[in-house]
Structures are given as C-alpha cells and as structure tokens.
Design an enzyme around this catalytic site. Sequence first.
Site, PDB file in Angstrom:
ATOM      1  N   LYS A   1      29.904  28.137  20.061  1.00 38.05           N
ATOM      2  CA  LYS A   1      29.872  29.104  18.961  1.00 38.05           C
ATOM      3  C   LYS A   1      31.148  29.924  19.033  1.00 38.05           C
ATOM      4  O   LYS A   1      31.599  30.302  20.124  1.00 38.05           O
ATOM      5  CB  LYS A   1      28.653  30.033  19.130  1.00 38.05           C
ATOM      6  CG  LYS A   1      28.654  31.257  18.210  1.00 38.05           C
ATOM      7  CD  LYS A   1      28.558  30.882  16.733  1.00 38.05           C
ATOM      8  CE  LYS A   1      28.680  32.106  15.846  1.00 38.05           C
ATOM      9  NZ  LYS A   1      28.716  31.741  14.397  1.00 38.05           N
TER      10      LYS A   1
ATOM     11  N   CYS B   1      38.017  33.562  10.716  1.00 36.42           N
ATOM     12  CA  CYS B   1      37.829  34.829  11.434  1.00 36.42           C
ATOM     13  C   CYS B   1      38.327  35.976  10.548  1.00 36.42           C
ATOM     14  O   CYS B   1      39.179  35.783   9.669  1.00 36.42           O
ATOM     15  CB  CYS B   1      38.565  34.814  12.753  1.00 36.42           C
ATOM     16  SG  CYS B   1      40.328  34.580  12.604  1.00 36.42           S
TER      17      CYS B   1
HETATM   18  C1  LIG Z   1      32.120  34.217   8.852  1.00 34.52           C
HETATM   19  C2  LIG Z   1      32.538  34.829  10.174  1.00 34.52           C
HETATM   20  C3  LIG Z   1      31.398  35.705  10.678  1.00 34.52           C
HETATM   21  C4  LIG Z   1      33.745  35.716   9.921  1.00 34.52           C
HETATM   22  C5  LIG Z   1      32.948  33.732  11.163  1.00 34.52           C
HETATM   23  C6  LIG Z   1      31.802  33.004  11.876  1.00 34.52           C
HETATM   24  C7  LIG Z   1      31.070  32.056  10.975  1.00 34.52           C
HETATM   25  C8  LIG Z   1      29.747  32.239  10.635  1.00 34.52           C
HETATM   26  C9  LIG Z   1      28.945  33.392  11.103  1.00 34.52           C
HETATM   27  O1  LIG Z   1      28.877  33.641  12.341  1.00 34.52           O
HETATM   28  O2  LIG Z   1      28.399  34.063  10.200  1.00 34.52           O
HETATM   29  N1  LIG Z   1      29.109  31.362   9.810  1.00 34.52           N
HETATM   30  C10 LIG Z   1      29.737  30.249   9.306  1.00 34.52           C
HETATM   31  O3  LIG Z   1      29.161  29.451   8.543  1.00 34.52           O
HETATM   32  N2  LIG Z   1      31.046  30.030   9.643  1.00 34.52           N
HETATM   33  C11 LIG Z   1      31.741  30.893  10.449  1.00 34.52           C
HETATM   34  O4  LIG Z   1      32.942  30.654  10.700  1.00 34.52           O
END
Ligand SMILES: CC(C)(C)CCc1c(C(=O)O)[nH]c(=O)[nH]c1=O
Length: 299
Positions: A33, A118
């Site tokens: 993750k 990010c």
């Molecule tokens: C959207 C962010 C929270 C900035 C990055 C982590 C992420 C998330 C998340 O942790 O919400 N969900 C996704 O589908 N793709 C991602 O890259």
Amino acid sequence: MTSPLYNASGVMCRSVEDLEAMRASSSGALITKSCTLEPREGNPEPRYFVTPLGSINSMGLPNYGYQYYLDYAEKYDYANNKPLFISISGMSLADNLTIIKAFHERALPCILEVNLSCPNLPGKPQLGYDLPAAQHALEKICEFYDRPFGVKLPPYFDVSHFDQAAEVFNKFDLLKYVTCINSVGNGLVIDVDAESVVIKPKDGLGGLGGDYVLPTALANVREFVRRLPGKQVVGCGGVKSGREAFMHILAGATAVQVGSCLYEEGVGAFDRIAQELKDLMAAKGYQKLSDFRGKLKTL
Ligand SMILES: CC(C)(C)CCc1c(C(=O)O)[nH]c(=O)[nH]c1=O
C-alpha cells in the site's frame, strides 16, 4: 511459469498479514500500500464500495507509515520469493525524498514505485496532473536515487497529455516502468433507493475501478507503450478474467495488476485469471506472452 499477475497497490497489501497472503499466493509479485512518512488512519468509513460494475474508493492513504514497509522489505527473503515492490506516496516532495532516501540507504532488492497520484501543494492538482511538478520531483529523486524505479500514473484522457507526460518520463533513464492506471478520479456513485452517495469522504467522490475503467486503462497502456521506448508498462484496471489480462498484454503490458476483483474474490483470483489466460492463449495458438504482447491490430 511465473504469473504475470499481481495486486494493484492498495488492495491486500496494507498489513504484514495482507503482504504475507500475497506472498503465499500464486501472484508473480506483490506491491505494498502506498506509504507516507507517518502512519495514517485514512478517511472515515464507508470509504470503499463495491458495485456491479466495479468499485469506488476514497481510502485516504491508510497505511502504517514507511518504516513499517521498510522493515518488511528488510526481512523479505528476496532469493526465495517473488519480486517485492514498494509504493510510495508522501504527502509532500520532502516526505517522498525522506522515504526514498531511507530505502536507498538500505540498498534492498525491492523496487520503488512512486505514486504520482500523491497529493501536491494544497489547491494544486495531484502530481500526475501537474507535469512540471512531477518532473521536478523526479529530478530531485534522481539526484541521489541510482537504481531502477517506477511510477504509478493516473489515467490521462487527452492525447496531448499522453505526449506531455511521456516527454517528462523519457528524461529519466532510471525510470524503467510506468503502471497504468490508478483509479479514475472523483467519480460519484449514487444509491437511488437511499437517494444518497455510497462513501462518506469527499461527499461521495472517489476513484473508480473495475469495469468502469477498462477501456481507459487499455488506452493508457497502449499510448504509453508507444511513447516510452526502452521502458515497460504494467497494466492495471478492469482485470477480472483472462480476457482482460489478454487485452492488457495485447496492448503492450509487461505484467498485469488486479485490484477491484482481488478485493472481492481474494487470492483465488490469481489462479483463476492465470488459468483463463492460459486457456485463451492455447485456443489462439500462443505459447508465451511475447507471442502476442503489443500486437494489438488496428483497422
Ligand atoms: C488518492 C490518494 C489518497 C492521494 C493516494 C492513494 C490512493 C487511494 C487512497 O488511499 O485513497 N486510492 C486509490 O484508488 N488510489 C490511490 O493512489
């Protein structure tokens, strides 16, 4: 044969238990993750919702902090296990550099993947959609990081953006692969009966996965394969059977990730999809992936 399938970052990869389940599965690799400098709870629930066409999520980067994944990477038995990828999504460039420096100092065989979805400076688009900022970040990383690494890309929808993004990525020889795509951002799923959104964060806005994103994922794979000579593209988006895995590879993907389907089905998805891909290849007379990789016909 090593499976060409593994998990999409975010699914079955937050805890050591998750990672060990991935390591024990028939996947060909595993990725963590996306991690941040400090541990994060993530957003209030419900933050992941399954629909007949896929998923919507606004997890908010729940993770145990980079040292947790650095510790796992230090203990990982690389000689006797599948490749380990480490996804990094610092809340700032400084955080990203701190995390990458920490991994660099340990010189571990794991492969770093910078999540360009990010967050950027407040009010600015995610790095993947702010290409000057993405280039600056990659320049700062490559000032010291001297090993092959990858980036996770958001989907692009305009041909000029494929061109502009590829122009940036082609400046970095150590950037050996890109993963296309991350979830399609800021979708809105509505429950008609409840007359409500289905996830709590962002008033219901979330990244889409599953059937919703397959054509967009395939387009991003094919367009970046064309534009990034000497680099590899990992396909991610809409893979739920051997057919979609075949499509991604036909579009040029070297390997294929499974997200929404893995979330719902569990690690059995890797065995099922790999078998379906094998059967499809046999029916078409292909012995190996390179027999058809990147050979999508146009009309
Ligand atoms: C959207 C962010 C929270 C900035 C990055 C982590 C992420 C998330 C998340 O942790 O919400 N969900 C996704 O589908 N793709 C991602 O890259």
